[in-house]
Design an enzyme around this catalytic site. Structure first.
Site, PDB file in Angstrom:
ATOM      1  N   ASP A 162      -1.052  -5.874 -10.162  1.00  0.00           N
ATOM      2  CA  ASP A 162      -0.562  -5.029  -9.059  1.00  0.00           C
ATOM      3  C   ASP A 162       0.720  -4.358  -9.518  1.00  0.00           C
ATOM      4  O   ASP A 162       1.176  -4.562 -10.654  1.00  0.00           O
ATOM      5  CB  ASP A 162      -0.340  -5.852  -7.777  1.00  0.00           C
ATOM      6  CG  ASP A 162      -0.546  -5.014  -6.505  1.00  0.00           C
ATOM      7  OD1 ASP A 162       0.197  -4.031  -6.321  1.00  0.00           O
ATOM      8  OD2 ASP A 162      -1.437  -5.341  -5.706  1.00  0.00           O
TER       9      ASP A 162
ATOM     10  N   HIS B 182     -11.078   1.942  -0.522  1.00  0.00           N
ATOM     11  CA  HIS B 182     -11.098   2.682   0.744  1.00  0.00           C
ATOM     12  C   HIS B 182      -9.753   3.393   0.988  1.00  0.00           C
ATOM     13  O   HIS B 182      -9.652   4.237   1.855  1.00  0.00           O
ATOM     14  CB  HIS B 182     -11.509   1.772   1.918  1.00  0.00           C
ATOM     15  CG  HIS B 182     -10.420   0.966   2.535  1.00  0.00           C
ATOM     16  ND1 HIS B 182     -10.374   0.698   3.898  1.00  0.00           N
ATOM     17  CD2 HIS B 182      -9.337   0.370   2.002  1.00  0.00           C
ATOM     18  CE1 HIS B 182      -9.311  -0.030   4.154  1.00  0.00           C
ATOM     19  NE2 HIS B 182      -8.669  -0.250   3.029  1.00  0.00           N
TER      20      HIS B 182
END
Ligand SMILES: C[S@@+](CC[C@H](N)C(=O)[O-])C[C@H]1O[C@@H](n2cnc3c(N)ncnc32)[C@H](O)[C@@H]1O
Length: 417
Positions: free
Chosen positions: A274, A319
């Site tokens: 991340d 998404h």
């Protein structure tokens, strides 16, 4: 015809509510109430009873809208100001649990004009069952307002929804007209936050917003259909590298999904990737029983993937991105992939209208609209997922899509041949 339908709905509501009630009595569970001591989690374990509850909710929604009639359905009062004020002035924590306070004293504690405070709270009482007024001029908690005091995640979720998401809705058309772009820094959110940076970059210099976002995500992950357990149980992890494989969790936040998988599959290894701020200190927060098998790595997923692994997991990542950007991320992943390696996506899936129960379809379509306003992205149908993988690399064959029973998120698996 309509009169038949409303009678049918009334019957469904009765039949299914009785089922839920009977289950709760039989299992010694407290019955739902708005009272301060009322349950916030119904603890319904049975699938059948969860379904009965969903049918009762869907039927009450439909009956409510039929009885309102089309004219009133077109005039909803969608006003978030009251809940936003409750978050912004941290009103819930200023009322003692099992105690009460006058509007006057509460206004003083919050530094708010009493007239405004009263209108905010009375709106929240009648629209959201947040707070109650046991006697005129006196405020006390309900189960919902008490949850705001006791659960920091619920508070974070409220703040995120009204300080960021709602503000973005209001600016969405302005952004579409002004920018005519699907880049993530050309959104309603950007106009509302007065920044040209995309969300994640902006969060890097606004750590309070970043941690509020992370808390909201874990609140969401705790909700019934989004629990990490669906991915743990819904994917054949034991077959990955004969149970000893390596999984890279790309955009894996602070690693809670890997923790859940690692706890059930003791020989798998994980790399959580991340951005630097997101993973800062995360290693130290891992449970000791899985700590040795989970490592963290700073990695921007638009740059070439440095780790060779069996699975590249993207959970609730794509998404947030337009098709063009998802394709870029996949293209950056492919060079690290050996033949047979897989991309596993755990994300929303849009089904044809009318297939999901209305309450579930509302959730997915609400998320699709949120994605537009926050990220210029979208939720996708099965064919959209297949097409994206094909556009990223023609060697992604056999794209499989399934939804574990009871889950909100689908699993999409693509193998690189
Ligand atoms: C919606 S969260 C999903 C987190 C996690 N996978 C989960 O299941 O909850 C999106 C994550 O993508 C990360 N992210 C955003 N841009 C990124 C980038 N360019 N490279 C790597 N991670 C990124 C964010 O920091 C955040 O943790």
């Amino acid at each position: 015809m309509t009169s038949i339908r409303i009678a049918e709905l009334a019957f469904l509501i009765k039949e299914n509510t009785f089922k839920v009630d009977e289950y709760m009595r039989r299992n010694g569970l407290p019955s739902p109430t708005f009272d301060e001591d009322g349950p916030v989690d119904f603890k319904i374990q049975s699938r059948e009873i969860q379904e009965a509850r969903a049918i009762a909710i869907d039927s009450t929604l439909e009956l409510h809208q039929l009885l309102l009639g089309p004219a009133l359905c077109l005039r909803p009062v969608l006003n978030g100001t009251s809940l936003q004020a409750i978050y912004r002035y941290d009103i819930a924590s200023k009322i003692p649990i099992h105690g009460e306070v006058s509007f006057k004293e509460l206004a003083h504690k919050c530094g708010l004009n009493e007239i405004h405070l009263r209108r905010f709270l009375r709106f929240a009482m009648v629209w959201h069952r947040v707070f109650q007024e046991p006697r005129k001029g006196i405020v006390a908690h309900t189960a919902a307002s008490r949850k705001l005091v006791e659960d920091p995640l619920a508070r974070a979720g409220l703040g995120y929804m009204f300080d960021e998401v709602w503000q973005s809705f209001a600016q969405t058309f302005e952004a579409m007209d002004t920018f005519q772009s699907d880049e993530p820094n050309k959104t309603g959110w950007n106009l509302s936050q007065h920044t040209e940076k995309p969300t994640w970059e902006y969060y890097a210099s606004h750590p309070e917003m970043a941690s509020r976002f992370a808390a909201s995500m874990s609140l969401f992950s705790d909700s019934i259909g989004a629990s990490p357990s669906f991915l743990v149980q819904g994917y054949p992890w034991s077959s990955i590298g004969d149970g000893r494989g390596t999984i890279v969790d790309v955009g894996g936040s602070r690693g809670f999904q890997c923790v859940a998988i690692a706890q059930s599959f003791p020989d798998l290894h994980f790399v959580v990737q991340d951005l630097p701020d997101m993973i800062d200190g995360a290693k130290n927060a891992l449970p000791t029983n899985v700590e040795s098998r989970i490592s963290f790595m700073e990695h921007d997923f638009f740059t070439e993937q440095p780790v060779s692994a069996d699975i590249y997991l993207f959970r609730i990542i794509f998404h947030n991105w337009s098709d063009a950007n998802v394709i870029k991320i996949l293209k950056a992943t492919v060079p690290a992939m050996q033949s047979g390696a897989r991309v596993v996506v755990n994300d929303y899936l849009i089904l044809e209208p009318g297939i999901l129960p209305p309450i579930r379809e509302r959730e997915v379509r609400a998320m699709d609209m949120i994605m537009l306003s926050l990220f210029n992205s979208r939720e996708r149908e099965k064919e959209d997922w297949q097409s994206i993988f094909q556009q990223a690399d023609a060697r992604f064959t056999n794209v499989k899509v399934w939804v574990p029973e009871g889950a909100t998120l689908a699993i999409i698996e693509a193998t690189l041949e």
